[in-house]
Design an enzyme around this catalytic site. Structure first.
Site, PDB file in Angstrom:
ATOM      1  N   LYS A   1       0.852  -1.183   0.000  1.00  0.00           N
ATOM      2  CA  LYS A   1       0.000   0.000   0.000  1.00  0.00           C
ATOM      3  C   LYS A   1       0.888   1.233   0.000  1.00  0.00           C
ATOM      4  O   LYS A   1       1.873   1.305   0.752  1.00  0.00           O
ATOM      5  CB  LYS A   1      -0.898   0.012   1.256  1.00  0.00           C
TER       6      LYS A   1
ATOM      7  N   ASP B   1      -0.219  -0.063  -4.585  1.00  0.00           N
ATOM      8  CA  ASP B   1      -1.619   0.366  -4.683  1.00  0.00           C
ATOM      9  C   ASP B   1      -1.821   1.612  -3.828  1.00  0.00           C
ATOM     10  O   ASP B   1      -1.638   1.562  -2.613  1.00  0.00           O
ATOM     11  CB  ASP B   1      -2.505  -0.787  -4.177  1.00  0.00           C
TER      12      ASP B   1
ATOM     13  N   GLU C   1      -1.273   0.645  -8.986  1.00  0.00           N
ATOM     14  CA  GLU C   1      -2.726   0.439  -8.902  1.00  0.00           C
ATOM     15  C   GLU C   1      -3.441   1.668  -8.337  1.00  0.00           C
ATOM     16  O   GLU C   1      -2.989   2.239  -7.347  1.00  0.00           O
ATOM     17  CB  GLU C   1      -2.984  -0.782  -8.014  1.00  0.00           C
TER      18      GLU C   1
ATOM     19  N   GLU D   1     -11.328  -1.180  -9.586  1.00  0.00           N
ATOM     20  CA  GLU D   1     -12.091  -1.808  -8.503  1.00  0.00           C
ATOM     21  C   GLU D   1     -13.285  -0.952  -8.070  1.00  0.00           C
ATOM     22  O   GLU D   1     -14.214  -1.465  -7.457  1.00  0.00           O
ATOM     23  CB  GLU D   1     -11.187  -2.121  -7.298  1.00  0.00           C
TER      24      GLU D   1
ATOM     25  N   ASP E   1     -14.145  -5.927  -9.597  1.00  0.00           N
ATOM     26  CA  ASP E   1     -14.386  -6.821  -8.456  1.00  0.00           C
ATOM     27  C   ASP E   1     -15.674  -7.583  -8.764  1.00  0.00           C
ATOM     28  O   ASP E   1     -16.722  -6.976  -9.014  1.00  0.00           O
ATOM     29  CB  ASP E   1     -14.536  -6.012  -7.163  1.00  0.00           C
TER      30      ASP E   1
ATOM     31  N   HIS F   1     -10.007  -7.421  -8.945  1.00  0.00           N
ATOM     32  CA  HIS F   1      -9.813  -7.023  -7.549  1.00  0.00           C
ATOM     33  C   HIS F   1     -10.551  -8.052  -6.710  1.00  0.00           C
ATOM     34  O   HIS F   1     -11.623  -8.530  -7.095  1.00  0.00           O
ATOM     35  CB  HIS F   1     -10.437  -5.637  -7.325  1.00  0.00           C
TER      36      HIS F   1
ATOM     37  N   GLU G   1      -5.434 -11.920  -6.772  1.00  0.00           N
ATOM     38  CA  GLU G   1      -5.188 -11.153  -5.551  1.00  0.00           C
ATOM     39  C   GLU G   1      -5.572 -12.010  -4.353  1.00  0.00           C
ATOM     40  O   GLU G   1      -6.714 -12.466  -4.237  1.00  0.00           O
ATOM     41  CB  GLU G   1      -6.018  -9.861  -5.562  1.00  0.00           C
TER      42      GLU G   1
HETATM   43 MG    MG Z   1      -6.674  -1.899  -4.858  1.00  0.00          MG
END
Ligand code: MG
Length: 403
Positions: free
Chosen positions: A168, A195, A221, A247, A270, A297, A330
């Protein structure tokens, strides 16, 4: 014939809150949907998004539309739901509700036809999917300490066999840069992704994108807000690291607008939010026509994970060649008992790879006792109470304490 649609709103308080660029969470929420046919066979689905809202949308709006429906007609069911709410809900949590119902219908259809969801999706071209680890969320720690914690989590993921890791970013520019550099130094040969959860404006995204590029990250991302899709092209013109996003996006119509803007190299719908697994297939076809690969996602329970595994088992990687690149799934490794303890049958993960279930439907099955333990509110809509097996006669609505 569909004779019952039930929802289970789930909640679990976390031992330790976790955060990313936008928020910090101390509770996990979820919504599971059970669609029961007249033989007593159940299909299960899951919604991403605010569970109180998706629960109401399923129970009060869409369930009455599907009761009495032939569960094999899932494409027609999608169009029926879509048209019923088109005027006011082209996107948002109501599309999340449609997604969960679509997933449950696909699981039910597979069970009724005795084939797996990947067979319904066209057939498997691979029997296992390489996982990439999603972990390394922010904690309430001083930054020096946090850096050590995140590197430790990355090491654990590598020891579990995951050969690709996603970090992240988007906390602040200085910390983000330190984390990217420290990760590459600690894992010189590992595939790394980052991301930001749409944390940056365009100049910031260019600056961090160049750091990612210098450290050979595989993708960047959600570098920018999903509201500013035109900036994806501008960013892509400045950096060489591929941009992944989607996502927050829904339906083939939303993805068409996103991809037509240019700049995006990896589409990330997603399956519990974008309109469901069948809509994700349409998004994948649309992306493929632009030379873009689709890597879902994935967040939540075994149901969404299994849906994405089946989806990737049937994925044709753009462009085709004798030795194509391998798609990745993922794999959220953050603590989640609603994913790890709530299923009597779950996905098998070994050495960082997820086996594609071959049993009918999605191939994962919630454990009813555990489901009850995590459930804070359930609802039930019945088509004909007399046609239901006794096991399905339950309270229409009940409230329980948080587990
Ligand atoms: Mg993400």
């Amino acid at each position: 014939m569909i004779c019952a649609i039930k929802t289970y709103r789930l909640q679990h308080r976390l031992d330790e809150p976790f955060g990313f660029s936008q928020w910090s969470y101390d509770t996990r929420n979820g919504l599971l949907i059970e669609v029961v046919d007249s033989e007593g066979v159940s299909g299960w689905g899951e919604c991403y998004g605010p569970a109180t809202v998706t629960q109401s949308a399923v129970d009060t709006f869409y369930a009455p539309l599907l009761l009495g429906w032939d569960p094999l007609k899932n494409e027609a069911a999608w169009q029926h739901m879509w048209r019923a709410s088109l005027d006011f809900a082209m996107k948002g949590p109501m599309m999340g509700a449609i997604s969960g119902l679509d997933m449950a219908l696909l699981d039910l259809k597979g069970k009724l036809l005795k084939v797996s969801v990947s067979e319904l999706m066209g057939g498997r071209v691979r029997d296992e999917i390489r996982g990439y680890a999603t972990s390394m969320y922010f904690k309430q720690q001083p930054e020096d300490e946090l850096l050590g914690t995140l590197l430790g989590e990355a090491r654990e993921s590598r020891e579990r066999g995951f050969s690709a890791l996603k970090i992240k970013v988007g906390k602040n520019m200085n910390f983000d840069r330190r984390l990217i550099e420290a990760m590459r130094e600690a894992f010189p040969e590992t595939q790394l992704m980052a991301d930001s959860n749409h944390a940056y404006d365009l100049p910031e995204a260019i600056e961090i994108g160049r750091v990612l590029e210098a450290h050979k990250f595989a993708w960047f991302e959600e570098p920018l807000s999903p509201t500013h899709v035109h900036q994806m092209r501008q960013l892509a013109d400045k950096i060489d690291v591929p941009i992944a996003t989607g996502e927050c996006e829904q339906t083939r119509f939303g993805f068409r607008a996103l991809l037509d803007g240019g700049g995006v190299q990896i589409a990330q719908p997603d399956l519990a939010h974008c309109g469901g697994p069948t809509e994700a297939l349409k998004i994948r076809a649309l992306a493929s026509a632009q030379g873009i690969n689709t890597i879902p996602h994935c967040w939540g329970t075994q149901l969404n994970l299994a849906s994405a595994v089946h989806f990737l088992a049937t994925t044709y990687v753009e462009p085709g060649r004798a030795e194509p690149a391998e798609p990745m799934i993922e794999t959220d490794l953050t603590p989640n008992p609603m994913r790890d303890d709530m299923f009597e049958t779950g996905l098998k993960i070994a050495d960082g790879r997820l086996a594609v279930p071959t049993t009918p439907g999605l191939g994962v099955q919630p454990d009813r006792a555990m489901l009850e333990a995590f459930c804070v509110q359930k609802t039930e809509k019945l088509n004909d109470e007399d046609s239901l097996p006794d096991v399905d006669r339950r309270e229409r609505i009940s409230d329980k304490k948080v587990h």
